[in-house]
Design a protein around this motif. Structure first.
Motif, PDB file in Angstrom:
ATOM      1  N   VAL A 177       0.844  -1.196   0.000  1.00 43.28           N
ATOM      2  CA  VAL A 177       0.000   0.000   0.000  1.00 43.28           C
ATOM      3  C   VAL A 177       0.881   1.249   0.000  1.00 43.28           C
ATOM      4  CG1 VAL A 177      -1.819   1.219   1.259  1.00 43.28           C
ATOM      5  CG2 VAL A 177      -1.828  -1.259   1.185  1.00 43.28           C
ATOM      6  N   TYR A 179      -3.337   5.180   9.928  1.00 41.48           N
ATOM      7  CA  TYR A 179      -2.580   5.091   8.681  1.00 41.48           C
ATOM      8  C   TYR A 179      -1.595   6.236   8.738  1.00 41.48           C
ATOM      9  CZ  TYR A 179      -6.108   2.040   6.507  1.00 41.48           C
ATOM     10  OH  TYR A 179      -6.948   1.004   6.187  1.00 41.48           O
ATOM     11  N   ALA A 229      -7.658   5.998  11.909  1.00 40.94           N
ATOM     12  CA  ALA A 229      -8.735   5.371  11.129  1.00 40.94           C
ATOM     13  C   ALA A 229      -9.715   4.642  12.052  1.00 40.94           C
ATOM     14  CB  ALA A 229      -8.155   4.399  10.116  1.00 40.94           C
ATOM     15  N   TYR A 233     -21.088   5.642   7.276  1.00 41.92           N
ATOM     16  CA  TYR A 233     -20.783   6.345   6.036  1.00 41.92           C
ATOM     17  C   TYR A 233     -19.465   5.832   5.465  1.00 41.92           C
ATOM     18  CZ  TYR A 233     -24.384   9.815   7.202  1.00 41.92           C
ATOM     19  OH  TYR A 233     -25.553  10.427   7.487  1.00 41.92           O
ATOM     20  N   SER A 234     -19.278   6.140   4.212  1.00 46.16           N
ATOM     21  CA  SER A 234     -18.036   5.780   3.544  1.00 46.16           C
ATOM     22  C   SER A 234     -16.851   6.452   4.257  1.00 46.16           C
ATOM     23  CB  SER A 234     -18.142   6.276   2.099  1.00 46.16           C
ATOM     24  OG  SER A 234     -17.051   5.865   1.396  1.00 46.16           O
ATOM     25  N   GLY A 235     -15.799   5.690   4.479  1.00 43.50           N
ATOM     26  CA  GLY A 235     -14.599   6.255   5.122  1.00 43.50           C
ATOM     27  C   GLY A 235     -14.664   6.223   6.638  1.00 43.50           C
ATOM     28  N   SER A 236     -15.669   5.526   7.202  1.00 42.60           N
ATOM     29  CA  SER A 236     -15.795   5.549   8.666  1.00 42.60           C
ATOM     30  C   SER A 236     -14.939   4.484   9.345  1.00 42.60           C
ATOM     31  CB  SER A 236     -17.269   5.406   9.066  1.00 42.60           C
ATOM     32  OG  SER A 236     -17.806   4.240   8.482  1.00 42.60           O
ATOM     33  N   GLY A 237     -14.304   3.583   8.568  1.00 40.18           N
ATOM     34  CA  GLY A 237     -13.348   2.643   9.179  1.00 40.18           C
ATOM     35  C   GLY A 237     -13.758   1.175   9.130  1.00 40.18           C
ATOM     36  N   LYS A 238     -14.873   0.863   8.465  1.00 39.52           N
ATOM     37  CA  LYS A 238     -15.382  -0.523   8.478  1.00 39.52           C
ATOM     38  C   LYS A 238     -14.389  -1.485   7.810  1.00 39.52           C
ATOM     39  CE  LYS A 238     -18.900   0.777   6.005  1.00 39.52           C
ATOM     40  NZ  LYS A 238     -18.672   2.193   5.690  1.00 39.52           N
ATOM     41  N   SER A 239     -13.932  -1.147   6.603  1.00 41.48           N
ATOM     42  CA  SER A 239     -13.014  -2.056   5.884  1.00 41.48           C
ATOM     43  C   SER A 239     -11.690  -2.171   6.615  1.00 41.48           C
ATOM     44  CB  SER A 239     -12.734  -1.532   4.485  1.00 41.48           C
ATOM     45  OG  SER A 239     -13.910  -1.487   3.765  1.00 41.48           O
ATOM     46  N   THR A 240     -11.263  -1.071   7.222  1.00 40.50           N
ATOM     47  CA  THR A 240      -9.996  -1.111   7.959  1.00 40.50           C
ATOM     48  C   THR A 240     -10.080  -2.145   9.075  1.00 40.50           C
ATOM     49  OG1 THR A 240      -9.649   1.218   7.447  1.00 40.50           O
ATOM     50  CG2 THR A 240      -8.367   0.320   9.268  1.00 40.50           C
ATOM     51  N   GLU A 274     -18.707  -5.199   1.666  1.00 38.85           N
ATOM     52  CA  GLU A 274     -19.347  -4.558   0.502  1.00 38.85           C
ATOM     53  C   GLU A 274     -19.314  -5.483  -0.711  1.00 38.85           C
ATOM     54  OE1 GLU A 274     -20.792  -1.707   0.552  1.00 38.85           O
ATOM     55  OE2 GLU A 274     -19.975  -0.672   2.294  1.00 38.85           O
ATOM     56  N   HIS A 319     -23.603  -1.025   2.630  1.00 34.79           N
ATOM     57  CA  HIS A 319     -24.443   0.163   2.515  1.00 34.79           C
ATOM     58  C   HIS A 319     -25.896  -0.274   2.353  1.00 34.79           C
ATOM     59  CE1 HIS A 319     -20.973   2.657   2.190  1.00 34.79           C
ATOM     60  NE2 HIS A 319     -20.557   2.108   1.056  1.00 34.79           N
TER      61      HIS A 319
HETATM   62  N1  LIG Z   1      -4.125   2.689   2.756  1.00 36.06           N
HETATM   63  C1  LIG Z   1      -4.595   3.771   3.344  1.00 36.06           C
HETATM   64  N2  LIG Z   1      -3.772   4.776   3.643  1.00 36.06           N
HETATM   65  C2  LIG Z   1      -4.208   5.884   4.266  1.00 36.06           C
HETATM   66  N3  LIG Z   1      -5.488   6.070   4.617  1.00 36.06           N
HETATM   67  C3  LIG Z   1      -6.374   5.106   4.341  1.00 36.06           C
HETATM   68  C4  LIG Z   1      -5.979   3.903   3.684  1.00 36.06           C
HETATM   69  N4  LIG Z   1      -7.071   3.117   3.548  1.00 36.06           N
HETATM   70  C5  LIG Z   1      -8.104   3.796   4.097  1.00 36.06           C
HETATM   71  N5  LIG Z   1      -7.689   4.975   4.567  1.00 36.06           N
HETATM   72  C6  LIG Z   1      -8.494   5.998   5.255  1.00 36.06           C
HETATM   73  O1  LIG Z   1      -8.991   5.405   6.451  1.00 36.06           O
HETATM   74  C7  LIG Z   1     -10.332   5.793   6.674  1.00 36.06           C
HETATM   75  C8  LIG Z   1     -11.221   4.550   6.826  1.00 36.06           C
HETATM   76  O2  LIG Z   1     -11.250   3.893   5.580  1.00 36.06           O
HETATM   77  P1  LIG Z   1     -12.060   2.556   5.357  1.00 36.06           P
HETATM   78  O3  LIG Z   1     -11.729   2.048   3.999  1.00 36.06           O
HETATM   79  O4  LIG Z   1     -11.836   1.652   6.499  1.00 36.06           O
HETATM   80  O5  LIG Z   1     -13.553   3.098   5.373  1.00 36.06           O
HETATM   81  P2  LIG Z   1     -14.892   2.345   5.071  1.00 36.06           P
HETATM   82  O6  LIG Z   1     -15.823   2.700   6.171  1.00 36.06           O
HETATM   83  O7  LIG Z   1     -14.667   0.912   4.829  1.00 36.06           O
HETATM   84  O8  LIG Z   1     -15.321   3.048   3.711  1.00 36.06           O
HETATM   85  P3  LIG Z   1     -16.154   2.444   2.485  1.00 36.06           P
HETATM   86  O9  LIG Z   1     -17.525   2.164   2.971  1.00 36.06           O
HETATM   87  O10 LIG Z   1     -16.132   3.551   1.478  1.00 36.06           O
HETATM   88  O11 LIG Z   1     -15.430   1.234   2.008  1.00 36.06           O
HETATM   89  C9  LIG Z   1     -10.736   6.677   5.508  1.00 36.06           C
HETATM   90  O12 LIG Z   1     -10.614   8.016   5.930  1.00 36.06           O
HETATM   91  C10 LIG Z   1      -9.713   6.371   4.443  1.00 36.06           C
HETATM   92  O13 LIG Z   1      -9.433   7.499   3.658  1.00 36.06           O
END
Ligand SMILES: Nc1ncnc2c1ncn2[C@@H]1O[C@H](COP(=O)(O)OP(=O)(O)OP(=O)(O)O)[C@@H](O)[C@H]1O
Length: 581
Positions: free
Chosen positions: A116, A350, A355, A374-381, A502, A533
């Motif tokens: 990454v 990150y 995150a 919402y998108s970007g809230s940290g779920k995938s992380t 997702e 979503h």
């Molecule tokens: N590799 C990365 N490097 C830096 N920041 C990251 C990275 N991946 C995700 N982020 C940031 O971490 C935060 C959480 O991201 P994440 O992908 O976990 O959100 P999410 O809730 O799964 O979003 P979505 O529903 O759009 O998939 C976001 O602000 C994103 O910009």
């Protein structure tokens, strides 16, 4: 660069090639023989000239004998030289293969984070270009330079036996040359580093131009993109020219210096012949030895310059080979998920950007859980942390009492089966792509996975069904079809905890609902984590819903509780419900 660091770099490269020492010894023997056979026959030229200018009887027999020995030595030299050159190419290809494979298998073991954080084109440059430069730039000149040094030693010895005074004139050349090499080394290293950097940027642009062709074409940016590539290419040319200009100037200054010395030896040697302290044969042999000695000295200098370029590439290779591997966590072996997955006060950043903040939750075996937000809230992380693509900055993830950092990675990633939003298809058939997760799966298991994921519903559209080639240059599947392939892949792995991140985002609501229902039925007693979503599809199936906002859990509960209060969940749900109805 200090000479000790140069030495340590050379040693590191040799260590990498240690298994080839047997062949290297044969190479060294051929090297010694060809070096000796390059220098020794000149003695016979001196002999022939001295016989010719002497008053000896039966000169023809002496010429014939000397000529035959001279020819024999040269034939031997050609044989050993051919063997030496072949062995050199052989070792070059073998070592090249070893470095490429070691580099690639290391790349497979380093943490996901490195991919990454690094530019993937730069990693490709390391795999292909840097490994090639390190091997061909290092091995060939190195073996040739050893040969040159040996030729120099033999030549110096035989020349000194003819006339020590003239031979000693060669010594200052060696000193000037060494000083010159030491002085120019760092500059060449810097220029080579700049050139490599420019090369990597150009590769990056090429790769974006190919991978991003959809965006480039749809936004009509072909011209602008080509201009950007052209700028990078021009920049690379500039760097190549700067490096080569420096190399050409310095090596030609050296050549001029050498020629001056040769001229001096000619004058001095001629003078010695005229006063009778040197024979004509001796002068001719000295002139030939001169030619023999000058080449190794020029080669040595250009070898040193070339090595600076090799070090730039080898540094890039070693920075990967020395990269810390994923902590494989071999302390505890745990094969199944029995009871409880605990996330305790987990925080993750990150770089410096938070995150996930202080996340705590428990998931029990058999539960169906959703991460919503919402998108970007940290779920995938959070999902990526569960399979240890990243390590938490604070807090723990515990499975049945074991911190996941102590569970073997292979085992951990067998407990979890994750379906990502985007699906990568490998070059091969659809069958090979689905069996990727479990090549030993039976036909029955495969058919069940196809049915649950809904792959069977589009199979008949494909020209060769499951045996249709997909992936690069293969049949193009739609986004929703690719997602179903990914779901089938994960089902075939038969995980204890399935994470659907997702994973139905490209499917229509009816297909989504059918696929999700079949998965829930199949994994009735297993744990499923949804991040979605599309709440209308999953919300009522879930035993617990966690609502994420800016990396924190702000609400939790079941659908009926959350929908009846003034919650963020209700806002998201109602917005989606209105949209879908
Ligand atoms: N590799 C990365 N490097 C830096 N920041 C990251 C990275 N991946 C995700 N982020 C940031 O971490 C935060 C959480 O991201 P994440 O992908 O976990 O959100 P999410 O809730 O799964 O979003 P979505 O529903 O759009 O998939 C976001 O602000 C994103 O910009």
């Amino acid at each position: 660069m200090s000479s000790s660091s140069t030495l340590s770099k050379v040693l590191k490269i040799f260590k990498l090639c240690r298994e080839f020492w047997g062949k290297a010894i044969v190479l060294a023997i051929t090297l010694v023989l060809t070096s000796f056979l390059s220098a020794y026959p000149i003695k016979y030229i001196e002999k022939i000239i001295n016989i010719a200018t002497s008053s000896a009887q039966d000169k023809v027999k002496a010429f014939f004998l000397a000529g035959c020995v001279y020819l024999l030595l040269h034939v031997l030299n050609i044989i050993f030289r051919a063997l030496f050159e072949y062995l050199n190419v052989y070792l070059e290809t073998q070592i090249g293969h070893k470095i490429r494979i070691e580099l690639f298998s290391k790349l497979q073991k380093i943490p996901y984070r490195v991919y990454v954080e690094n530019n993937t084109s730069d990693l490709m440059v390391r795999l292909i270009e840097d490994s090639k430069i390190t091997v061909s730039g290092m091995l060939k000149p190195l073996t040739f330079i050893i040969r040159d040094i040996l030729i120099f030693i033999f030549g110096f010895y035989y020349m000194s036996r003819i006339d020590l005074q003239i031979t000693l004139i060669m010594v200052p050349i060696g000193i000037v040359l060494s000083l010159q090499a030491i002085k120019t080394g760092p500059k060449i290293n810097k220029l080579a580093e700049d050139e490599r950097q420019a090369n990597s940027l150009l590769w990056g642009k090429f790769s974006e131009g190919i991978k991003g062709i959809k965006e480039i074409k749809s936004y009509c940016q072909e011209k602008r993109f080509s201009e950007e590539v052209s700028k990078k290419s021009i920049n690379m040319n500039k760097k190549i020219l700067s490096l080569q200009k420096f190399v050409i100037i310095t090596s030609n200054i050296n050549s001029a210096f050498f020629m001056g010395i040769i001229a001096f030896i000619m004058i001095f040697g001629g003078y010695k012949v005229s006063i009778g302290t040197l024979s004509i044969g001796g002068l001719t042999a000295i002139m030939m030895y001169n030619g023999l000695l000058i080449d190794p000295m020029i080669n040595f200098f250009s070898f040193y310059q070339q090595m600076q370029q090799v070090f730039v590439s080898s540094d890039k290779i070693f920075s990967i080979l020395e990269e810390k591997e994923e902590n494989s966590g071999e302390i505890h072996y745990k094969y199944t998920f029995e009871n409880k997955l605990e996330i305790k006060e987990l925080t993750f950043k990150y770089n410096d950007k938070i995150a996930l903040k202080n996340i705590s939750l428990n998931i029990f075996k058999g539960e169906k859980v959703a991460f919503v937000g919402y998108s970007g809230s940290g779920k995938s992380t959070l999902c990526k942390l569960l399979i240890r693509f990243y390590e938490p900055d604070k807090g723990q993830i515990i499975i049945d009492g074991y911190d996941i950092k102590n569970i073997s990675l292979n085992n951990l990633r067998k407990i979890f089966g994750i379906v990502f939003q985007d699906t990568f298809l490998f070059t091969g058939t659809l069958r090979e792509n689905i069996l990727f997760s479990n090549p030993q799966a039976t036909e029955e298991e495969l058919n069940e996975a196809l049915r649950i994921a809904g792959v069977d519903s589009f199979l008949e559209k494909l020209p060769f069904g499951l045996d249709t080639p997909v992936g690069e240059n293969g049949f193009n599947l739609s986004g929703g079809e690719r997602q179903r392939v990914s779901i089938a892949r994960t089902i075939l792995r038969n995980p204890d905890i399935i994470i659907l991140d997702e994973s139905t985002s490209s499917l229509d609501p009816i297909t989504t609902s059918k696929v999700i229902k079949r998965i829930v039925k199949k994994y009735e007693n297993r744990t499923i984590i949804f991040t979605a979503h599309k709440l209308t599809t999953i919300s009522k199936l879930c035993d617990k819903i966690y609502v994420f906002k800016d990396g924190e859990i702000v609400e939790e509960g079941i659908h009926d509780e959350l929908i009846n209060r003034d919650t963020l969940y209700r806002k998201i749900y109602n917005a989606q419900f209105l949209k879908s109805s």
